[in-house]
Design an enzyme around this catalytic site. Sequence first.
Site, short mmCIF file in Angstrom:
data_model
loop_
_atom_site.label_atom_id
_atom_site.label_comp_id
_atom_site.label_asym_id
_atom_site.label_seq_id
_atom_site.Cartn_x
_atom_site.Cartn_y
_atom_site.Cartn_z
N TYR A 9 -2.83 -6.20 25.28
CA TYR A 9 -1.68 -7.10 25.12
C TYR A 9 -0.45 -6.53 25.82
CZ TYR A 9 -3.04 -11.07 22.26
OH TYR A 9 -3.58 -12.27 21.83
N LYS A 29 -10.37 0.91 14.22
CA LYS A 29 -9.14 1.50 14.74
C LYS A 29 -9.20 1.69 16.25
CE LYS A 29 -6.74 1.85 10.95
NZ LYS A 29 -5.52 1.05 10.78
N VAL A 59 -4.04 -10.98 6.72
CA VAL A 59 -3.67 -11.11 8.13
C VAL A 59 -4.88 -11.37 9.02
CG1 VAL A 59 -1.60 -9.71 7.87
CG2 VAL A 59 -3.76 -8.62 8.56
N GLY A 64 0.81 -1.21 0.00
CA GLY A 64 0.00 0.00 0.00
C GLY A 64 0.84 1.26 0.00
N ALA A 66 -0.73 0.87 13.39
CA ALA A 66 -1.12 2.10 12.70
C ALA A 66 -2.57 2.43 13.02
CB ALA A 66 -0.93 1.94 11.19
N ARG A 82 -9.76 10.13 -0.96
CA ARG A 82 -9.03 11.07 -0.12
C ARG A 82 -8.79 12.36 -0.88
NH1 ARG A 82 -4.75 6.84 2.54
NH2 ARG A 82 -4.93 5.88 0.49
N TYR A 123 -14.64 1.89 9.91
CA TYR A 123 -13.22 2.22 9.96
C TYR A 123 -12.84 2.79 11.32
CZ TYR A 123 -8.71 4.20 8.50
OH TYR A 123 -7.36 4.52 8.38
#
Length: 326
Positions: A160, A150, A58, A11, A115, A187, A146
Amino acid sequence: MKKILITGAAGFLGSHLCDRFIKEGYHVIAMDNLITGDLKNIEHLFKLKNFEFYNHDVSKFVHVPGDLDYILHFASPASPIDYLKIPIQTLKVGSLGTHNLLGLAKEKNARILIASTSEVYGDPLVHPQTEDYYGNVNTIGPRGVYDEAKRFQESITMAYHTYHKVETRIVRIFNTYGPRMRLNDGRVVPAFIGQALRGEDLTVFGDGSQTRSFCYVDDLIEGIYRLLFSDYVFPVNIGNPNEITIKDFAEEIIGLTGTDQKVIYKPLPVNDPLQRQPDISRAKEILDWEPKIDRSEGMKRTLEYFKSLSEEELYRSEHKDFSSYS
């Protein structure tokens, strides 16, 4: 040679991170399922012995053989057009994907940087936004897939860290631009440049009084690099505090491209933030970081990149098929 896993490696930001860590002498393991990424962004690295690429999602179990020192988790759709088309995948990569990578970091005793984004602040009621602000987010609105992905990502990362003692870092990224962005991904910067290059009028949503602050990608990568090697475990804003209205920015783009388009106005999307500006006091104090490249220089570099692309590359940067993802 230290090993680093970079997810979302094909990306916009992931590819620049690959470049930086190759330059710093790391063995880079790049991972991407190419939903929004493009191998064109990293193909120049394929010939290197200290670079390897895995086409993998992932959100499914992640296995990396051997030792691993660092993980950078940048796998997520990041533009409104992308995450509105694949909302479930966006939620999964922020939750299941983050869980998998935190588990990998625990197994390998690796430091992991997550991120996050200024979207955790939603449509902010505090301006500029500091890391201590909890945000104003509509969990069931169109941007919620989104924003909440996040926010959950930050929560599980801190869990964690506190429960499993995993070495974690969290970067909150504000609007960033530069080479390798996709045109028309929703964007502001690529949308305006794409319209200008095609000779179209520039579309501003609302009355154009909403603000953004744009950070050039090289500055952002430097901030991320410093944060990874810092001792600070709480979120850090990385962005450029130089704020501008969208209307004025559209006029800047028209002036930069030397075209004579008009600015046209359309209704503001639901929950679109009216103000977006980072308070970077924490980054200055902890990382000794602040952006160095002003918008005029950064935009010149970005425009030259898009001008250098062939028609086939421009088309590929604009069009993505999400039909097979859910």
